[in-house]
Enzyme design. Structure first.
Site, mmCIF file in Angstrom:
data_model
loop_
_atom_site.group_PDB
_atom_site.id
_atom_site.type_symbol
_atom_site.label_atom_id
_atom_site.label_comp_id
_atom_site.label_asym_id
_atom_site.label_seq_id
_atom_site.Cartn_x
_atom_site.Cartn_y
_atom_site.Cartn_z
ATOM 1 N N GLU A 155 0.846 -1.206 0.000
ATOM 2 C CA GLU A 155 0.000 0.000 0.000
ATOM 3 C C GLU A 155 0.874 1.245 0.000
ATOM 4 O O GLU A 155 1.995 1.227 0.546
ATOM 5 C CB GLU A 155 -0.906 0.013 1.228
ATOM 6 C CG GLU A 155 -0.134 0.133 2.527
ATOM 7 C CD GLU A 155 -0.974 -0.142 3.761
ATOM 8 O OE1 GLU A 155 -1.004 0.731 4.631
ATOM 9 O OE2 GLU A 155 -1.564 -1.233 3.858
ATOM 10 N N LYS A 194 2.604 4.565 1.136
ATOM 11 C CA LYS A 194 2.911 5.115 2.461
ATOM 12 C C LYS A 194 2.594 6.603 2.424
ATOM 13 O O LYS A 194 3.330 7.403 1.860
ATOM 14 C CB LYS A 194 4.374 4.886 2.828
ATOM 15 C CG LYS A 194 4.712 5.325 4.238
ATOM 16 C CD LYS A 194 6.162 5.024 4.579
ATOM 17 C CE LYS A 194 6.455 5.406 6.021
ATOM 18 N NZ LYS A 194 6.280 6.851 6.277
ATOM 19 N N ASP A 241 2.265 10.392 3.324
ATOM 20 C CA ASP A 241 3.119 11.321 4.060
ATOM 21 C C ASP A 241 2.225 12.305 4.807
ATOM 22 O O ASP A 241 1.936 13.403 4.338
ATOM 23 C CB ASP A 241 4.050 12.058 3.089
ATOM 24 C CG ASP A 241 5.176 12.772 3.817
ATOM 25 O OD1 ASP A 241 5.364 12.527 5.019
ATOM 26 O OD2 ASP A 241 5.879 13.572 3.168
ATOM 27 N N TYR A 289 -5.697 2.212 7.539
ATOM 28 C CA TYR A 289 -4.899 1.093 7.057
ATOM 29 C C TYR A 289 -4.495 0.089 8.137
ATOM 30 O O TYR A 289 -3.824 -0.902 7.857
ATOM 31 C CB TYR A 289 -3.629 1.597 6.362
ATOM 32 C CG TYR A 289 -2.788 2.550 7.199
ATOM 33 C CD1 TYR A 289 -2.103 2.127 8.339
ATOM 34 C CD2 TYR A 289 -2.664 3.896 6.834
ATOM 35 C CE1 TYR A 289 -1.334 2.996 9.087
ATOM 36 C CE2 TYR A 289 -1.899 4.776 7.577
ATOM 37 C CZ TYR A 289 -1.235 4.320 8.702
ATOM 38 O OH TYR A 289 -0.477 5.185 9.448
ATOM 39 N N LYS A 293 11.079 2.932 1.179
ATOM 40 C CA LYS A 293 11.104 4.363 0.902
ATOM 41 C C LYS A 293 11.545 4.650 -0.535
ATOM 42 O O LYS A 293 12.330 3.904 -1.123
ATOM 43 C CB LYS A 293 12.061 5.067 1.874
ATOM 44 C CG LYS A 293 11.642 5.013 3.340
ATOM 45 C CD LYS A 293 10.357 5.778 3.560
ATOM 46 C CE LYS A 293 10.069 5.999 5.025
ATOM 47 N NZ LYS A 293 10.957 6.977 5.666
ATOM 48 N N CYS A 306 36.875 21.590 23.365
ATOM 49 C CA CYS A 306 35.414 21.730 23.326
ATOM 50 C C CYS A 306 35.038 23.192 23.145
ATOM 51 O O CYS A 306 35.489 24.046 23.911
ATOM 52 C CB CYS A 306 34.820 21.180 24.624
ATOM 53 S SG CYS A 306 33.054 21.490 24.784
ATOM 54 N N CYS A 311 33.198 24.535 26.551
ATOM 55 C CA CYS A 311 33.818 24.730 27.869
ATOM 56 C C CYS A 311 35.331 24.822 27.826
ATOM 57 O O CYS A 311 35.958 25.105 28.855
ATOM 58 C CB CYS A 311 33.403 23.614 28.824
ATOM 59 S SG CYS A 311 34.112 22.000 28.430
ATOM 60 N N CYS A 349 34.286 15.707 24.320
ATOM 61 C CA CYS A 349 34.725 16.639 25.355
ATOM 62 C C CYS A 349 34.992 15.871 26.647
ATOM 63 O O CYS A 349 34.220 14.992 27.032
ATOM 64 C CB CYS A 349 33.649 17.693 25.586
ATOM 65 S SG CYS A 349 33.883 18.688 27.076
ATOM 66 N N CYS A 353 30.792 20.850 31.728
ATOM 67 C CA CYS A 353 30.521 21.349 30.379
ATOM 68 C C CYS A 353 29.063 21.774 30.265
ATOM 69 O O CYS A 353 28.157 20.943 30.374
ATOM 70 C CB CYS A 353 30.829 20.271 29.345
ATOM 71 S SG CYS A 353 30.538 20.808 27.646
#
Length: 725
Positions: free
Chosen positions: A129, A131, A133, A241, A331, A441, A444, A459, A465
């Site tokens: 069937e 799909k 959206d 469905y 898909k 990082c 931090c 990090c 942090c």
């Protein structure tokens, strides 16, 4: 002059009489709207309500001056509710696994045959069937009458959108048919057609309002309006469905296709492009037919869904994680576009991972404006690879690096985060230089290091942090974790910046700390807040003082412990304290690696939990800082047992190990059946094992069971105990 009655012809009313009756009718209709759309408790029949509406509109037609901005002629439904109520799905609304290539589909079919132990020439029928959206929605009917609608939400809890769904003309208020069960939950997709989408954007443009990006966003935004009148003004549609809870009377057929046919008989809209297929080749042929005609459908689809047609086989196949084994979504290929990469930004995640993000010149890909795209990791930027295939230039066959200023190809597939998949080398600016990935990082200033064998740089700042602290709290309150309404990304960041929430427990002490009436920094006095919004947030927090223990565990953000592993762990340990004690015991004093100890063996013996996950769990509960944070949290929150995965059975809660070759079902099928009945499936035998089910040629696990005195069952004895013999 004779007295006027409600039946008096409108043309005989004086202006004063018309004004009084118009006001009276307006109040009466508004009351009925509130009882129907908000309270779900109508007090008049549809015919009586329609008569009131017709007279109200007739008076306005005769006396146009009475039609002001508050006229009910321009509205459908009641005033907006303060917020959506939560609805717990009696049967979870799970997601589907994805297929992107023909090989994936062929493997899906082969995997089903292997799981069921079927020969390659055995017939297995599938439905195929489109799909849609749109936005998933569940409709509950009782005795054939529509009573409630809910969004999918996190699959286990959604939002009550009953009043809005009542405005969708394609959804029947009553199902017609002698075989409609006493209780029936219809599952399907709310969507908006292309022509309707174009029309609504024309109205948005004429009114000076922002345009919708695509039909799916328009449908989702329309369904989640607090005012049903807005939803009613937008042309939403629906395809049925699937189904959830089924009450007395049972399903009307023993196949997926048969139930969908019954939907159509009952008055539900179903997709006419749903067909039966008998092989992977037939599935792929239908997929291509749908894809070729996709542009002319009049609505968006992003693939084709395949399902095993036999409901008996669906039951045997069961589920894995959040997806059924018997269904998959194939898909359509990703959509691509070319744009310029303006700069590379580094984001710090809740685990300290430094993730590069491409900041792009905005471009539309598949109907969505894209301005950010994933660059995966350091190696991906260098062109080494590191995540999938390495980048290859459009006119080169060798891996190339990605630089700021490059023209790049962007790929977007469905809801997947857009990715940079190609570099257009002939358009590379001469001043573009190789990107130097940071070794500190950006949040931090702590060192950012790569462990051996890892592609991610992290990090080392840990709890100091700020990026990690904020991200950990965002994860904690996210939909699949504590799901605290009103505490989104912006609010978490603000609360952290204000010093109000530094760790999860602070969320639950926020109201108590905010109670000083003389303080000018109370939440209601802060920018963007008010008395009502603060009150609503505190109420939402209070509602989450009791959560299922698996969601509690997932919310902690332990590395490698996602939703599925959280469920696996808590199905085994049942309580958080039992898990904590085992994790503490898994490393004895002086041990560097915890392997070999009984507590470690218990952790790694859980089906699906390997050494990597077990080490992450042990590390988390062994860390004193984490223990302190957890102790503070459990003083505020009560982790509740997981919802039962099955009705009470003789094996519910029991730990079962399967060993040897089974004759009546495959090993995978046996494990799936055990989990469906509420049992815990383990991969190794220990003192906590309740049953070992031994087939032919059982080896060391059988010997271990006898050594420990664990009950050993034959396959037939297991089936009798489980109620399937």
């Amino acid at each position: 002059m004779s007295a006027r009655t409600p039946e008096t012809d409108v043309e005989k009313l004086t202006a004063d009489e018309a004004a009084r009756e118009h006001a009276r009718l307006g109040e009466e209709i508004a009351g009925h709207d509130r009882r129907y759309y908000q309270d779900d408790a109508p007090t008049v029949s549809d015919a009586e309500y329609d008569a009131l509406r017709r007279r109200y509109e007739a008076i306005e037609a005769a006396y146009p001056e009475l039609r002001g901005i508050d006229s009910l002629s321009d509205k459908v439904g009641a005033a907006p509710a303060a917020k959506f109520a939560k609805v717990r799905h009696r049967v979870p609304m799970l997601s589907l696994g994805n297929a992107f290539a023909d090989d994936d589909v062929e493997e899906f079919v082969a995997r089903i045959r292997r799981f069921l132990g079927l020969p390659t020439d055995a017939d297995v029928t599938f439905t195929a069937e489109p799909k849609i959206d749109g936005l998933s929605c569940s409709l509950r009917y009782e005795n054939g009458v529509f009573v409630q609608a809910a969004t999918r939400g996190d699959g286990f809890e959604g939002e009550d959108v009953t009043a809005n769904v009542r405005t969708i003309s394609e959804i029947p208020s009553r199902l017609t048919g002698e075989d409609v069960p006493a209780v029936f939950e219809v599952r399907g997709e709310v969507y908006m057609g292309h022509a309707d989408f174009a029309a609504i954007n024309e109205r948005q443009s004429a009114a000076g309002r922002p345009l919708f990006a695509n039909p799916r966003n328009a449908a989702a935004g329309s369904l989640r309006q607090l005012d049903p009148a807005i939803t009613a003004s937008r042309p939403l549609r629906f395809f049925a469905y699937a189904w959830g809870e089924v009450g007395e009377g049972g399903l009307p057929a023993d196949t997926q296709f048969g139930v969908i046919k019954a939907f159509a008989r009952w008055g539900l809209p179903t997709n006419p492009l749903t067909v039966l297929c008998h092989s992977a080749a037939e599935l792929l042929a239908h997929y291509r037919r749908i894809g070729d005609g996709r542009a002319g459908l009049g609505y968006d689809i992003d693939g084709v869904v395949y399902k095993v047609d036999s409901l008996a086989l669906q039951g045997r196949l069961g589920f894995v994680s959040r997806s059924p084994r018997w269904a998959i979504a194939h898909k359509f290929p990703a959509q691509r576009a070319i744009t310029q990469l303006e700069r590379i930004e580094i984001q710090v995640g809740r685990t300290g991972a430094l993730t590069p993000v491409a900041k792009l010149t905005p471009i539309t890909v598949g109907g969505v404006v894209v301005s950010n795209a994933s660059l995966h990791n350091e190696d991906y930027i260098k062109g080494i690879g590191g995540s999938g295939e390495p980048i290859r230039g459009t006119f080169e066959d060798q891996p190339v690096d990605i630089r700021e200023g490059d023209w790049v190809t962007i790929q977007r597939a469905g809801d997947v985060i857009p990715q940079v998949v190609d570099v257009v080398l002939e358009r590379r600016p001469p001043e573009a230089r190789p990107y130097s990935f940071p070794t500190v990082c950006p949040a931090c200033g702590s060192h950012a290091v790569r462990e051996d064998g890892e592609v991610v740089r992290r990090c080392t700042g840990g709890l100091i942090c700020p990026a990690q602290a904020v991200e950990r709290i965002r994860h904690f309150v996210s939909r699949d974790a504590f799901d605290i309404e009103g505490l989104g990304e912006k609010q978490v960041q603000a609360f952290h910046d204000w010093g109000l929430v530094k760790q999860p427990a602070d969320i639950f002490t926020l109201e108590a700390r905010d109670s000083d009436p003389s303080s000018l920094t109370r939440l209601k006095n802060r920018d963007g807040w008010g008395e009502i919004s603060a009150k609503n947030l505190f109420a939402a927090i209070e509602e989450r003082r009791h959560v299922p223990v698996n969601r509690f565990l997932y919310a902690l953000g332990i590395r490698h412990v996602g939703e599925t592993n959280a469920k696996r762990l808590m199905r085994h340990f049942l309580t958080l304290e039992a898990l904590r004690e085992t994790a503490r015991a898994a490393v004895m004093p002086g041990e560097v690696h915890p392997k070999g100890n009984e507590a470690w063996a218990e952790l790694t013996g859980i089906e699906g939990i390997g050494a990597v996950v077990a080490e992450a769990v042990v590390d988390f509960f062994q860390e004193p800082n984490n223990e302190a944070v957890l102790d503070a949290l459990v003083r505020e929150v009560t982790p509740e047992p997981m919802e039962a995965v099955a009705a009470a059975t003789a094996v519910a809660g029991k730990t079962v190990v399967f060993t040897g070759a089974l004759e009546k079902m495959t090993r995978d099928e046996a494990k799936a059946m055990a989990e469906r009945l509420g049992a815990k499936v383990a991969g190794s035998v220990s003192k906590k094992t309740d049953y070992v089910v031994a087939g032919a040629d059982a080896g060391s696990k059988l010997a271990k069971a006898r050594e420990l005195g664990v009950a050993v069952l034959s396959e037939d004895e297991w089936l009798i105990l489980a109620g399937a013999g």
